[in-house]
Write a protein that holds these residues in place. Structure first.
Motif, short mmCIF file in Angstrom:
data_model
loop_
_atom_site.label_atom_id
_atom_site.label_comp_id
_atom_site.label_asym_id
_atom_site.label_seq_id
_atom_site.Cartn_x
_atom_site.Cartn_y
_atom_site.Cartn_z
N ASP A 373 -3.83 -1.23 -2.68
CA ASP A 373 -2.53 -0.74 -2.21
C ASP A 373 -1.37 -1.64 -2.62
O ASP A 373 -0.25 -1.17 -2.86
CB ASP A 373 -2.54 -0.60 -0.68
CG ASP A 373 -3.42 0.56 -0.22
OD1 ASP A 373 -3.73 1.43 -1.06
OD2 ASP A 373 -3.80 0.58 0.96
N ASP A 374 -1.63 -2.97 -2.69
CA ASP A 374 -0.54 -3.87 -3.06
C ASP A 374 -0.29 -3.91 -4.56
O ASP A 374 0.54 -4.68 -5.04
CB ASP A 374 -0.81 -5.29 -2.54
CG ASP A 374 -2.08 -5.89 -3.11
OD1 ASP A 374 -2.87 -5.15 -3.72
OD2 ASP A 374 -2.29 -7.11 -2.95
N ASP A 413 1.58 -12.36 -10.45
CA ASP A 413 0.37 -12.30 -9.64
C ASP A 413 -0.86 -12.57 -10.48
O ASP A 413 -1.74 -13.34 -10.10
CB ASP A 413 0.25 -10.91 -9.00
CG ASP A 413 1.17 -10.77 -7.79
OD1 ASP A 413 1.78 -11.78 -7.41
OD2 ASP A 413 1.27 -9.66 -7.25
N ALA A 450 1.68 -11.52 0.14
CA ALA A 450 2.51 -10.62 -0.67
C ALA A 450 2.67 -11.11 -2.09
O ALA A 450 3.05 -10.37 -2.97
CB ALA A 450 3.88 -10.45 -0.03
#
Length: 554
Positions: A373-374, A413, A450
């Motif tokens: 989902d992220d 990320d 996050a």
């Protein structure tokens, strides 16, 4: 039509009007000459406007240029050079190289232009908006009528092959933006690369106004394609390129036919636009006339598509809906969208899109069920049509910043994740790894959630076992597919026993994939089954009895 096809009649008409076009151009220049006393009279301006309108509506528009000589990087204007860095008979890959004084590690952005009649220059605004923060490349598809028959054919499978080759050429750390038609082949190419464990799969893909599932909110284009058989298209819109073009005798879907179809959908709007051009020319409104010329110079420049690519696309995307049904194949290999796990997905739609209806692109979010989902997002831009999804003021102000932020977020990320996977291995050899060691949590792993993909929590022992001496780690290299470096990374993440591998849940596999960049190897190489088999050995059974269950990764 007797012995002549529409394409031949189109060429004949164009040739027959050439003398009149030349005369209109000549008299127009004569009337515009300031030394001509009629140039500023109402009659002279009406004649000028009529002659220009005639010339523009009967000419063949050549491929425009990108004409992007500079861009702003960090508040400074820098030169830009277009370079063709990769070539195939049906495609050039153009790199917009920024001549920077200091090198920047901006993400590589591959913009896949539609092969649907218009040239890649239609995305000039897209390229211009992305250059300040990205190292931009774009696919520049070649007009099929200019490719000799000896170069062979080009179909949807070849299109996907081209995309995979380009991604391999660009190397690691690439992000893909697909505009309209290429959303389907880009998604298929990514799924095939993920399923094969290809390390050159992109970090993220952005699909903009693409026909992923045309059963959702079908538009006039979708309904027209759905209402005809494939044989109808083959018999009515496929024609041979006439002499003297380089691709003479090649079967194509002519660009002028597609342009006719697009214009007929909004014929009143185009007629009004040309009436307004006449009025602007008579009134001397140069700015409005220039805007009209710029838009239609681009819009009316069209290219032919190979018949095999066109027919295969119509069948796969619009008639059988093979991709959303899970029935699409590439050279006999199924395209499995559930294999996409490590590539972030952004979908963008326009509220008033009359080509790809609202929901057709978002369908990719529901088909790629294994993307965390992220690593996914969807955005619908209010008050824009199909063209406004990738160009115009709203695109520059609201859509482009979102794409750029999405790319930069997932570029960081992945980089941070890769560093966290490698750093512990250098500090602690596999043989010394202990299940209760705190070194399994690296500095990168302690960042806020996050700012990174979901982490895999190490299998921490229960309190009752804290006082026991550490048991020796299993030799994870006995699992086919795990080498010394990967074993060290697994140990650093807290996985030292066959039992931990054997008890991995689906969520833990996904998290482990994201943390170590495994790209589905756990399932593909059957690590769990192998670990269970190795646990049957006496020593492994004893160790397993002492090993607590792994902590859930979520």
């Amino acid at each position: 039509m007797g012995p002549l096809s529409y394409y031949q009649l189109y060429e004949l008409n164009h040739a027959a009007l050439s003398p009149m076009r030349a005369a209109a151009d000549m008299f127009g220049l004569l009337l515009k000459n300031p030394l001509n006393p009629m140039s500023q009279t109402p009659l002279g301006r009406n004649w000028q406007a009529g002659l220009e309108l005639f010339e523009r509506t009967t000419r063949r528009y050549a491929k425009p240029s990108f004409d992007l000589p500079t861009t702003l990087v960090g508040g400074m204007r820098v030169p830009v050079t277009e370079q063709i860095v990769w070539q195939k008979p049906f495609c050039d890959l153009i790199h917009f190289e920024r001549e920077l004084e200091r090198p920047r590690r901006d993400p590589k952005l591959l913009i896949v232009a539609p092969m649907s009649g218009h040239y890649a220059t239609l995305l000039r605004g897209t390229v211009e908006a992305m250059m300040p923060r990205h190292d931009v490349y774009i696919t520049d598809w070649i007009d099929a009528r200019m490719v000799p028959l000896a170069e062979g054919g080009f179909d949807l499978d070849d299109y996907i092959d081209y995309l995979v080759e380009i991604l391999h050429f660009l190397g690691d750390d690439v992000h893909v933006v697909a505009v309209c038609q290429p959303a389907v082949p880009v998604l298929a190419a990514v799924a095939l690369m993920e399923a094969a464990g290809d390390r050159f799969a992109p970090r993220s893909m952005t699909l903009m106004g693409g026909p992923i599932d045309t059963r959702i909110n079908p538009t006039a284009v979708n309904e027209m394609a759905q209402g005809k058989s494939l044989d109808w298209f083959a018999e009515n819109v496929v024609m041979k390129v006439p002499f003297p073009h380089a691709g003479c005798m090649r079967d194509v879907y002519p660009g002028f036919l597609q342009l006719s179809g697009f214009m007929s959908m909004n014929l009143d709007r185009h007629v009004t636009a040309h009436k307004d051009l006449f009025k602007h020319l008579v009134e001397g409104d140069g700015d409005s006339a220039t805007k009209h010329r710029d838009f239609y110079d681009e819009y009316l420049a069209v290219m032919d598509l190979t018949a095999e690519f066109y027919l295969q696309t119509v069948e796969t995307v619009f008639i059988t809906h093979a991709l959303p049904k899970g029935e699409m194949t590439h050279r006999g290999v199924p395209v499995d969208l559930t294999a996409v796990r490590n590539v972030a997905l952004l979908t963008v739609e326009g509220e008033n899109d009359d080509i790809s209806g609202v929901g057709q692109t978002e369908a990719a979010q529901h088909l790629c069920i294994n993307i965390p989902d992220d690593m996914r997002a969807h955005y619908m831009q209010p008050k824009v049509g199909h063209y406004g999804v990738f160009n115009g003021s709203r695109f520059r102000a609201e859509i482009a910043p979102r794409i750029s932020d999405f790319v930069l977020t997932h570029d960081r990320d992945r980089a941070a994740n890769g560093a966290s996977a490698k750093a512990p291995a250098a500090k602690a050899p596999a043989a010394k790894a202990e299940p209760e060691a705190k070194s399994a949590v690296t500095p990168a792993a302690r960042k806020p959630a996050a700012a990174r993909p979901a982490k895999v929590k190490p299998a921490a022992p229960a309190k009752a076992t804290a006082a026991k001496p550490a048991e020796p780690a299993d030799d994870l290299k006995r699992i086919a597919g795990i080498g010394p470096k990967l074993e060290a990374s697994l140990n650093a993440a807290g996985f030292t026993r066959f039992a931990q591998i054997a008890r991995l849940t689906v969520k833990q596999q996904t998290a482990l994939d994201a943390k170590l960049g495994l790209r589905g190897r756990v399932a593909r190489e059957k690590w769990i089954e192998q670990a269970k088999g190795l646990m049957q050995e006496p020593t492994a059974q004893l160790q397993a009895s002492l090993e607590p269950a792994p902590v859930s990764a979520d």
